[in-house]
Design an enzyme around this catalytic site. Sequence first.
Site, PDB file in Angstrom:
ATOM      1  N   THR A  27       0.868  -1.109  -0.058  1.00  0.00           N
ATOM      2  CA  THR A  27      -0.036  -0.093  -0.031  1.00  0.00           C
ATOM      3  C   THR A  27       0.895   1.238   0.067  1.00  0.00           C
ATOM      4  O   THR A  27       0.643   2.525  -0.798  1.00  0.00           O
ATOM      5  CB  THR A  27      -0.856   0.002   1.251  1.00  0.00           C
ATOM      6  OG1 THR A  27      -1.509  -1.258   1.319  1.00  0.00           O
ATOM      7  CG2 THR A  27      -1.930   1.050   1.307  1.00  0.00           C
ATOM      8  N   ARG A  31       7.847  -2.618   2.864  1.00  0.00           N
ATOM      9  CA  ARG A  31       8.231  -2.724   4.026  1.00  0.00           C
ATOM     10  C   ARG A  31       8.129  -4.175   4.595  1.00  0.00           C
ATOM     11  O   ARG A  31       7.430  -4.986   4.301  1.00  0.00           O
ATOM     12  CB  ARG A  31       6.525  -2.462   4.987  1.00  0.00           C
ATOM     13  CG  ARG A  31       6.421  -0.966   5.045  1.00  0.00           C
ATOM     14  CD  ARG A  31       5.395  -0.387   5.952  1.00  0.00           C
ATOM     15  NE  ARG A  31       4.969   0.811   5.487  1.00  0.00           N
ATOM     16  CZ  ARG A  31       3.969   1.524   5.846  1.00  0.00           C
ATOM     17  NH1 ARG A  31       3.151   0.971   6.634  1.00  0.00           N
ATOM     18  NH2 ARG A  31       3.700   2.671   5.433  1.00  0.00           N
ATOM     19  N   SER A 122       6.427   3.800   8.654  1.00  0.00           N
ATOM     20  CA  SER A 122       5.133   4.516   9.153  1.00  0.00           C
ATOM     21  C   SER A 122       5.017   4.400  10.763  1.00  0.00           C
ATOM     22  O   SER A 122       5.939   4.656  11.567  1.00  0.00           O
ATOM     23  CB  SER A 122       4.102   4.157   8.350  1.00  0.00           C
ATOM     24  OG  SER A 122       3.075   4.866   8.697  1.00  0.00           O
ATOM     25  N   HIS A 123       3.786   3.752  10.961  1.00  0.00           N
ATOM     26  CA  HIS A 123       3.476   3.622  12.371  1.00  0.00           C
ATOM     27  C   HIS A 123       3.887   2.190  12.879  1.00  0.00           C
ATOM     28  O   HIS A 123       3.655   1.870  13.832  1.00  0.00           O
ATOM     29  CB  HIS A 123       1.918   3.596  12.577  1.00  0.00           C
ATOM     30  CG  HIS A 123       1.237   2.681  11.521  1.00  0.00           C
ATOM     31  ND1 HIS A 123       1.458   2.682  10.287  1.00  0.00           N
ATOM     32  CD2 HIS A 123       0.445   1.482  11.636  1.00  0.00           C
ATOM     33  CE1 HIS A 123       0.762   1.627   9.720  1.00  0.00           C
ATOM     34  NE2 HIS A 123       0.389   0.888  10.657  1.00  0.00           N
ATOM     35  N   ASP A 287       2.214  10.041  13.880  1.00  0.00           N
ATOM     36  CA  ASP A 287       3.018   8.594  13.486  1.00  0.00           C
ATOM     37  C   ASP A 287       4.541   8.635  13.380  1.00  0.00           C
ATOM     38  O   ASP A 287       5.176   9.833  13.328  1.00  0.00           O
ATOM     39  CB  ASP A 287       2.266   7.695  12.561  1.00  0.00           C
ATOM     40  CG  ASP A 287       2.586   8.277  11.333  1.00  0.00           C
ATOM     41  OD1 ASP A 287       2.792   9.498  11.264  1.00  0.00           O
ATOM     42  OD2 ASP A 287       2.537   7.597  10.315  1.00  0.00           O
ATOM     43  N   ASP A 289       6.453   8.643  10.961  1.00  0.00           N
ATOM     44  CA  ASP A 289       7.190   9.592   9.827  1.00  0.00           C
ATOM     45  C   ASP A 289       6.366  10.861   9.747  1.00  0.00           C
ATOM     46  O   ASP A 289       6.421  11.623   8.796  1.00  0.00           O
ATOM     47  CB  ASP A 289       7.116   8.828   8.253  1.00  0.00           C
ATOM     48  CG  ASP A 289       5.803   8.315   8.086  1.00  0.00           C
ATOM     49  OD1 ASP A 289       4.821   8.087   8.973  1.00  0.00           O
ATOM     50  OD2 ASP A 289       5.638   8.187   6.910  1.00  0.00           O
ATOM     51  N   ASP A 291       2.823  11.649   8.818  1.00  0.00           N
ATOM     52  CA  ASP A 291       1.818  11.814   8.239  1.00  0.00           C
ATOM     53  C   ASP A 291       0.437  11.662   8.573  1.00  0.00           C
ATOM     54  O   ASP A 291      -0.654  11.902   7.885  1.00  0.00           O
ATOM     55  CB  ASP A 291       2.116  11.149   6.449  1.00  0.00           C
ATOM     56  CG  ASP A 291       2.303   9.776   6.763  1.00  0.00           C
ATOM     57  OD1 ASP A 291       2.031   9.241   8.024  1.00  0.00           O
ATOM     58  OD2 ASP A 291       2.522   8.980   5.675  1.00  0.00           O
ATOM     59  N   ARG A 292       0.468  10.940   9.740  1.00  0.00           N
ATOM     60  CA  ARG A 292      -0.800  10.421  10.417  1.00  0.00           C
ATOM     61  C   ARG A 292      -1.404  11.447  11.457  1.00  0.00           C
ATOM     62  O   ARG A 292      -0.392  12.224  11.949  1.00  0.00           O
ATOM     63  CB  ARG A 292      -1.017   9.106  10.965  1.00  0.00           C
ATOM     64  CG  ARG A 292      -0.804   8.025   9.869  1.00  0.00           C
ATOM     65  CD  ARG A 292      -0.832   6.648  10.257  1.00  0.00           C
ATOM     66  NE  ARG A 292      -0.762   5.709   9.344  1.00  0.00           N
ATOM     67  CZ  ARG A 292      -1.520   4.464   9.353  1.00  0.00           C
ATOM     68  NH1 ARG A 292      -1.922   4.237  10.380  1.00  0.00           N
ATOM     69  NH2 ARG A 292      -1.231   3.717   8.372  1.00  0.00           N
ATOM     70  N   GLU A 374      -9.785   6.966   6.647  1.00  0.00           N
ATOM     71  CA  GLU A 374     -10.094   6.238   8.053  1.00  0.00           C
ATOM     72  C   GLU A 374      -8.912   5.967   8.973  1.00  0.00           C
ATOM     73  O   GLU A 374      -8.766   5.991  10.159  1.00  0.00           O
ATOM     74  CB  GLU A 374     -11.032   5.154   8.262  1.00  0.00           C
ATOM     75  CG  GLU A 374     -10.666   3.809   7.270  1.00  0.00           C
ATOM     76  CD  GLU A 374      -9.483   2.990   8.024  1.00  0.00           C
ATOM     77  OE1 GLU A 374      -9.400   3.088   9.161  1.00  0.00           O
ATOM     78  OE2 GLU A 374      -8.539   2.667   7.316  1.00  0.00           O
ATOM     79  N   LYS A 386      -0.438  12.676   3.041  1.00  0.00           N
ATOM     80  CA  LYS A 386      -1.072  13.272   4.341  1.00  0.00           C
ATOM     81  C   LYS A 386      -0.169  13.753   5.192  1.00  0.00           C
ATOM     82  O   LYS A 386       0.915  13.702   5.174  1.00  0.00           O
ATOM     83  CB  LYS A 386      -1.937  11.986   4.907  1.00  0.00           C
ATOM     84  CG  LYS A 386      -1.131  10.770   5.169  1.00  0.00           C
ATOM     85  CD  LYS A 386      -1.866   9.592   5.213  1.00  0.00           C
ATOM     86  CE  LYS A 386      -1.058   8.401   6.027  1.00  0.00           C
ATOM     87  NZ  LYS A 386      -0.926   7.454   5.060  1.00  0.00           N
TER      88      LYS A 386
END
Length: 553
Positions: A27, A31, A122-123, A287, A289, A291-292, A374, A386
């Site tokens: 996605t 990773r 990411s997270h 998060d 990086d 972006d969240r 979401e 984001k």
Amino acid sequence: MNEVERLGAPVVRTVESRPFSDQRPGTSGLRRKVARFAEPHYLENFVQAIFDALGGVAGCTLVVGGDGRYFSDRALATIVALAVGNGVGRLVVGRGGLLSTPAASCLIRARGADFGVLLTASHNPGGPDGDFGVKVNGPNGGPASPELAERIWRASLAVERYRIADLPALSFDRLGEVRLGATVLEVVDPVADYAALMERLFDFERIRELFARGRFRLRFDALHAVTGPYAVEIFERRLGAPPGTVLHAEPREDFGGAPPDPNPVVAAELVALMNGDDPPDLGAASDGDGDRNLILGPGFYVNPCDSLAVLTHHARLVPGYARGLAGVARSMPTSRAVDRVAARLGIPCYETPVGWKYFGSLLDAGRVTLCGEESFGTGSDHLREKDGLWAVLFWLNLIAVTGKPVRALVREHWQTFGRDYFARHDYEHLDPERAAALYGALRDRLSSLPGTQVGERTLVAADEFRYRDPVAGVESEGEGLRIFTEDGGRVVLRLSGTDTEGATLRLYFDRHETDPTRLELAAPAALADLVAVAEEVAGIAAHTGRTRPDLAI
Ligand code: G16
């Protein structure tokens, strides 16, 4: 510009290698466990595949940085050596190797760079036993398009050698430039351009007044991830919030031991603070990086789907969006709350597959201004990623202008548009074959579902989501299964594309409620019948042996 230091022409070697079969981007980039990335040639092959998929990178400008997680130092040194070996013209690196994903997007656009390589998972958790990742961004500053991601995958299956320079140990801690053969390596302040962009979008004066009155308190939890330095600069230095506003501000390579995941279950410390005695007025987190975003009021959680809808509704109150919005977009599993606002505003609303990369063409074509998901992602056309801090600033700007607290803004929204109850259940670390079997079995049954009764609910439609990008014309298939009930309820089932161990099954539930006496229920209670529908039609327990999800948010 700083004077270019010269380090002499490096020796470039061609190293024989063999393709790895597991380098298809998911996605959001590639990773994997750190241990996988640390295997000989693994990272080198993938980066060479990126360069090959771009048709060579000689003379190009490349932005590199990441969230500073474990293995980043080694990965950065390797990528610089590969970039020099492949003749990249200019390498722009964040000081200390740090760049949040939105700041990298900002820098790619500001510098007119040809592409970016972002070192982050990411997270996902960090540390030697944690995860590492590589994201690739295009010249628009956004994630590689689905088409480029496929080209990278195909290139990874053909890599038989890579070109790498022998370089001395480099430091990325000092701003300035160094020439390495044909390549100029430039180390930049990771925060400056991004913070300046935020000042142009938001009413910093009004937000400063909010803090100056001394009655408004923000707590931003950086979770020991990349946003710490950005948040200290923006909230504490430029907006005058008191020191201590930013919690866990120092980036650490293992994020202090917990996953840098701003969901209300993992960010439990912040949630406890917001639910405790004397809570701050706004609680927020981002998060790994950056972006969240997670948004909390005192004793109140703002679902990201609602957040997108509220920001869309009030966008004209924010200087950067005062002229109105061209349109909005949301990922398919995201609740339909924003659709109702778009309809009221008379602007288009696009429904895309999961993955920020699907918003890129809509943003580039000027068809949408805001978009969100979401999965705690919200953003706009100011970048092509984001943006966690942007979302917090947007909320601060709304609070400063309206004088209303978080809870009141969301409640008013529900009263105006009805409430779209939303929940997500994740089943993690499943056996991939069993997860695929579950998905396949349900997909095969879809056409037989309409007309079926499950408990009190009648199923009225079911399909597998497919998408045709209205700008690029590219088709995407197999993007999740959807089941609709007669009362407007919806169940979505899909497999995650960001996990690194086994498969993750995601179930999403949403339903619109307009009864004014039913706007303040707990989401699990409001959606329990849809959870039962999912179990009944998908046979989750039978396929997975699990009776409850690992994560329910
Ligand atoms: C990425 C994507 C998002 C997606 C999320 C979860 O975010 O950019 O679009 O919603 O993963 O994806 P999945 O459900 O496939 O695991 P991030 O912040 O992890 O890069």
